[in-house]
Design a protein around this motif. Sequence first.
Motif, PDB file in Angstrom:
ATOM      1  N   PHE A  61       0.831  -1.194   0.000  1.00 22.81           N
ATOM      2  CA  PHE A  61       0.000   0.000   0.000  1.00 22.81           C
ATOM      3  C   PHE A  61       0.871   1.251   0.000  1.00 22.81           C
ATOM      4  O   PHE A  61       0.698   2.154  -0.822  1.00 22.81           O
ATOM      5  CB  PHE A  61      -0.925  -0.028   1.225  1.00 22.81           C
ATOM      6  N   ALA A  62       1.855   1.302   0.897  1.00 23.74           N
ATOM      7  CA  ALA A  62       2.731   2.467   0.995  1.00 23.74           C
ATOM      8  C   ALA A  62       3.601   2.620  -0.250  1.00 23.74           C
ATOM      9  O   ALA A  62       3.737   3.720  -0.798  1.00 23.74           O
ATOM     10  CB  ALA A  62       3.605   2.355   2.241  1.00 23.74           C
ATOM     11  N   GLY A  63       4.187   1.531  -0.707  1.00 24.85           N
ATOM     12  CA  GLY A  63       5.068   1.585  -1.873  1.00 24.85           C
ATOM     13  C   GLY A  63       4.335   1.975  -3.140  1.00 24.85           C
ATOM     14  O   GLY A  63       4.782   2.860  -3.886  1.00 24.85           O
ATOM     15  N   PHE A  64       3.198   1.326  -3.399  1.00 22.77           N
ATOM     16  CA  PHE A  64       2.437   1.663  -4.598  1.00 22.77           C
ATOM     17  C   PHE A  64       1.855   3.070  -4.505  1.00 22.77           C
ATOM     18  O   PHE A  64       1.734   3.764  -5.504  1.00 22.77           O
ATOM     19  CB  PHE A  64       1.333   0.637  -4.861  1.00 22.77           C
ATOM     20  N   GLY A  65       1.508   3.499  -3.298  1.00 22.86           N
ATOM     21  CA  GLY A  65       1.029   4.867  -3.110  1.00 22.86           C
ATOM     22  C   GLY A  65       2.107   5.882  -3.461  1.00 22.86           C
ATOM     23  O   GLY A  65       1.846   6.868  -4.158  1.00 22.86           O
ATOM     24  N   ALA A  66       3.326   5.644  -2.989  1.00 27.04           N
ATOM     25  CA  ALA A  66       4.438   6.552  -3.296  1.00 27.04           C
ATOM     26  C   ALA A  66       4.719   6.586  -4.797  1.00 27.04           C
ATOM     27  O   ALA A  66       4.928   7.651  -5.380  1.00 27.04           O
ATOM     28  CB  ALA A  66       5.690   6.121  -2.532  1.00 27.04           C
ATOM     29  N   LEU A  67       4.711   5.415  -5.439  1.00 25.12           N
ATOM     30  CA  LEU A  67       4.957   5.355  -6.880  1.00 25.12           C
ATOM     31  C   LEU A  67       3.829   6.037  -7.659  1.00 25.12           C
ATOM     32  O   LEU A  67       4.085   6.724  -8.656  1.00 25.12           O
ATOM     33  CB  LEU A  67       5.132   3.909  -7.328  1.00 25.12           C
ATOM     34  N   ALA A  68       2.586   5.873  -7.198  1.00 26.16           N
ATOM     35  CA  ALA A  68       1.449   6.518  -7.871  1.00 26.16           C
ATOM     36  C   ALA A  68       1.552   8.039  -7.769  1.00 26.16           C
ATOM     37  O   ALA A  68       1.358   8.749  -8.765  1.00 26.16           O
ATOM     38  CB  ALA A  68       0.126   6.020  -7.284  1.00 26.16           C
TER      39      ALA A  68
ATOM     40  N   LEU B 114       1.948  10.575 -10.819  1.00 25.53           N
ATOM     41  CA  LEU B 114       0.914  11.601 -10.990  1.00 25.53           C
ATOM     42  C   LEU B 114       1.564  12.971 -11.127  1.00 25.53           C
ATOM     43  O   LEU B 114       1.219  13.751 -12.017  1.00 25.53           O
ATOM     44  CB  LEU B 114      -0.071  11.594  -9.820  1.00 25.53           C
ATOM     45  N   GLY B 115       2.503  13.258 -10.250  1.00 28.57           N
ATOM     46  CA  GLY B 115       3.200  14.544 -10.309  1.00 28.57           C
ATOM     47  C   GLY B 115       3.897  14.754 -11.640  1.00 28.57           C
ATOM     48  O   GLY B 115       3.829  15.838 -12.234  1.00 28.57           O
ATOM     49  N   LEU B 116       4.558  13.713 -12.138  1.00 27.63           N
ATOM     50  CA  LEU B 116       5.251  13.835 -13.419  1.00 27.63           C
ATOM     51  C   LEU B 116       4.276  13.897 -14.589  1.00 27.63           C
ATOM     52  O   LEU B 116       4.570  14.544 -15.603  1.00 27.63           O
ATOM     53  CB  LEU B 116       6.252  12.700 -13.590  1.00 27.63           C
TER      54      LEU B 116
ATOM     55  N   ALA C  63       3.707   7.857 -20.887  1.00 28.09           N
ATOM     56  CA  ALA C  63       4.441   6.874 -20.075  1.00 28.09           C
ATOM     57  C   ALA C  63       4.130   7.051 -18.591  1.00 28.09           C
ATOM     58  O   ALA C  63       3.823   6.075 -17.896  1.00 28.09           O
ATOM     59  CB  ALA C  63       5.942   7.001 -20.328  1.00 28.09           C
ATOM     60  N   HIS C  64       4.195   8.282 -18.111  1.00 26.33           N
ATOM     61  CA  HIS C  64       3.929   8.511 -16.690  1.00 26.33           C
ATOM     62  C   HIS C  64       2.456   8.305 -16.346  1.00 26.33           C
ATOM     63  O   HIS C  64       2.132   7.819 -15.255  1.00 26.33           O
ATOM     64  CB  HIS C  64       4.409   9.896 -16.273  1.00 26.33           C
ATOM     65  N   ALA C  65       1.561   8.639 -17.252  1.00 28.25           N
ATOM     66  CA  ALA C  65       0.131   8.441 -17.000  1.00 28.25           C
ATOM     67  C   ALA C  65      -0.197   6.955 -16.895  1.00 28.25           C
ATOM     68  O   ALA C  65      -0.961   6.540 -16.013  1.00 28.25           O
ATOM     69  CB  ALA C  65      -0.704   9.103 -18.095  1.00 28.25           C
ATOM     70  N   VAL C  66       0.375   6.145 -17.765  1.00 33.33           N
ATOM     71  CA  VAL C  66       0.140   4.691 -17.714  1.00 33.33           C
ATOM     72  C   VAL C  66       0.673   4.125 -16.405  1.00 33.33           C
ATOM     73  O   VAL C  66      -0.004   3.338 -15.733  1.00 33.33           O
ATOM     74  CB  VAL C  66       0.774   3.992 -18.937  1.00 33.33           C
ATOM     75  N   LEU C  67       1.882   4.532 -16.020  1.00 33.33           N
ATOM     76  CA  LEU C  67       2.442   4.049 -14.751  1.00 33.33           C
ATOM     77  C   LEU C  67       1.615   4.551 -13.571  1.00 33.33           C
ATOM     78  O   LEU C  67       1.383   3.805 -12.606  1.00 33.33           O
ATOM     79  CB  LEU C  67       3.908   4.462 -14.624  1.00 33.33           C
ATOM     80  N   PHE C  68       1.147   5.786 -13.635  1.00 31.31           N
ATOM     81  CA  PHE C  68       0.284   6.311 -12.572  1.00 31.31           C
ATOM     82  C   PHE C  68      -0.981   5.465 -12.420  1.00 31.31           C
ATOM     83  O   PHE C  68      -1.350   5.067 -11.311  1.00 31.31           O
ATOM     84  CB  PHE C  68      -0.086   7.773 -12.845  1.00 31.31           C
ATOM     85  N   LEU C  69      -1.644   5.171 -13.522  1.00 35.47           N
ATOM     86  CA  LEU C  69      -2.885   4.390 -13.464  1.00 35.47           C
ATOM     87  C   LEU C  69      -2.627   2.980 -12.939  1.00 35.47           C
ATOM     88  O   LEU C  69      -3.394   2.467 -12.114  1.00 35.47           O
ATOM     89  CB  LEU C  69      -3.545   4.342 -14.841  1.00 35.47           C
TER      90      LEU C  69
END
Length: 172
Positions: A121-128, A132-134, A154-160
């Motif tokens: 939860f914490a790790g995926f939250g930080a990555l999301a 999102l910021g990028l 690229a960043h939007a796909v990783l964010f989602l």
Amino acid sequence: EAVAALTNEVRGLKCTLHNSIFRATKIRINLDQPKDLSVFLWNLLILFDMKILLAINTLFELVVGLIMLFVPRLLLGESTGSADSWELTLSIGRSFAFAALGMATLSALMMRGKLTKELKFAGFGALAVFHLGLTVANTLNVLEGLSPLPMVVAHAVLFLAFTALFLFNRGE
């Protein structure tokens, strides 16, 4: 009618999924139960895509971080403004390198061993949040002609993807 016919054909389907890369897992679903189907889809995402997604993110951020640290001109291009503005751009680029390297490290550490649901939860939250910021920053840059559109995608796909994993691991 086609959906009803297809539903009747797959009704009661039992599915066994073997994942030899990470570990063999058996999943049985009953498609009469929508909850079983959603659990199956989430398990498919977790089994196949979680480590692959983390590996892609690790590689992506590692490459970007190292380039921004040692040869930022490869990504930032050549200066078209004053020397002072270019020095500031290089300075910010090198600072960004460590943010990217930090996210690469987080992704790499998450691929190792077994993580509790809270750590996921914490790790995926930080990555999301990072992606999102990028996504937002690069969208603004695209609108001003400063970044290419593939950076946003690229960043939007990783964010989602990381948001989906974050929400899946949000608690009991």
